[in-house]
Design a protein around this motif. Structure first.
Motif, PDB file in Angstrom:
ATOM      1  N   UNK A   1       0.793  -1.206   0.000  1.00 50.06           N
ATOM      2  CA  UNK A   1       0.000   0.000   0.000  1.00 50.06           C
ATOM      3  C   UNK A   1       0.834   1.268   0.000  1.00 50.06           C
ATOM      4  N   UNK A   2       2.122   1.138   0.201  1.00 43.53           N
ATOM      5  CA  UNK A   2       2.977   2.312   0.149  1.00 43.53           C
ATOM      6  C   UNK A   2       3.744   2.276  -1.164  1.00 43.53           C
ATOM      7  N   UNK A   3       3.977   3.358  -1.807  1.00 42.13           N
ATOM      8  CA  UNK A   3       3.634   4.726  -1.412  1.00 42.13           C
ATOM      9  C   UNK A   3       2.131   4.966  -1.570  1.00 42.13           C
ATOM     10  N   UNK A   4       1.630   5.901  -0.778  1.00 39.88           N
ATOM     11  CA  UNK A   4       0.204   6.201  -0.776  1.00 39.88           C
ATOM     12  C   UNK A   4      -0.194   7.054  -1.965  1.00 39.88           C
ATOM     13  N   UNK A   5      -1.381   6.816  -2.433  1.00 42.34           N
ATOM     14  CA  UNK A   5      -1.954   7.608  -3.517  1.00 42.34           C
ATOM     15  C   UNK A   5      -2.379   8.957  -2.947  1.00 42.34           C
ATOM     16  N   UNK A   6      -2.007  10.030  -3.612  1.00 35.60           N
ATOM     17  CA  UNK A   6      -2.366  11.388  -3.165  1.00 35.60           C
ATOM     18  C   UNK A   6      -3.878  11.580  -3.076  1.00 35.60           C
TER      19      UNK A   6
ATOM     20  N   UNK B   1      -0.625   7.436   6.528  1.00 30.52           N
ATOM     21  CA  UNK B   1      -1.801   8.249   6.204  1.00 30.52           C
ATOM     22  C   UNK B   1      -1.752   9.557   6.987  1.00 30.52           C
ATOM     23  N   UNK B   2      -1.397   9.494   8.268  1.00 24.75           N
ATOM     24  CA  UNK B   2      -1.304  10.712   9.081  1.00 24.75           C
ATOM     25  C   UNK B   2      -0.301  11.694   8.479  1.00 24.75           C
ATOM     26  N   UNK B   3       0.829  11.194   8.044  1.00 26.07           N
ATOM     27  CA  UNK B   3       1.851  12.042   7.431  1.00 26.07           C
ATOM     28  C   UNK B   3       1.324  12.670   6.137  1.00 26.07           C
ATOM     29  N   UNK B   4       0.650  11.867   5.328  1.00 24.55           N
ATOM     30  CA  UNK B   4       0.090  12.363   4.075  1.00 24.55           C
ATOM     31  C   UNK B   4      -0.927  13.472   4.338  1.00 24.55           C
TER      32      UNK B   4
END
Length: 97
Positions: free
Chosen positions: A1-6, A34-37
């Motif tokens: 799942x990483x990197x996360x989709x914007x 997710x928190x970082x994103x």
């Protein structure tokens, strides 16, 4: 799942609560990513992360360990419903006379 989709940040901005659930440790996990994103995208939507606590856990079968950590569908449903109810209650003005 990483990197996360914007797109996760864009979707989160349109909701009252974001919840992540992982069947592993929370520190450095998906919820942290997710928190970082969300922080980097300046999205203020509250986030609740559910996962295994960062401590030694009692040995047992995986379903038992997950149950002890509150990671059953029933407990997650209750915890998430309570989190949404609290957000809703915080939005309602207190009418004390």
């Amino acid at each position: 799942v990483k990197p996360l989709d914007e797109a996760i940040a864009q979707a989160a901005a349109q909701h009252r609560l974001v919840v992540t659930v992982e069947d592993n440790g929370t520190v450095g996990g998906f919820g942290d990513a997710v928190a970082r994103l969300l922080r980097e995208a300046d999205v203020a939507t509250p986030l609740r992360t559910f996962g295994l606590p960062q401590r030694f856990l009692a040995h047992g079968e995986r379903p038992e360990v997950l149950a002890q950590a509150g990671l059953t569908s029933q407990q997650l449903s209750l915890d998430i419903t309570e989190a949404v109810a609290k957000l809703t209650a915080d939005l309602v003005p207190d009418h004390q006379d």
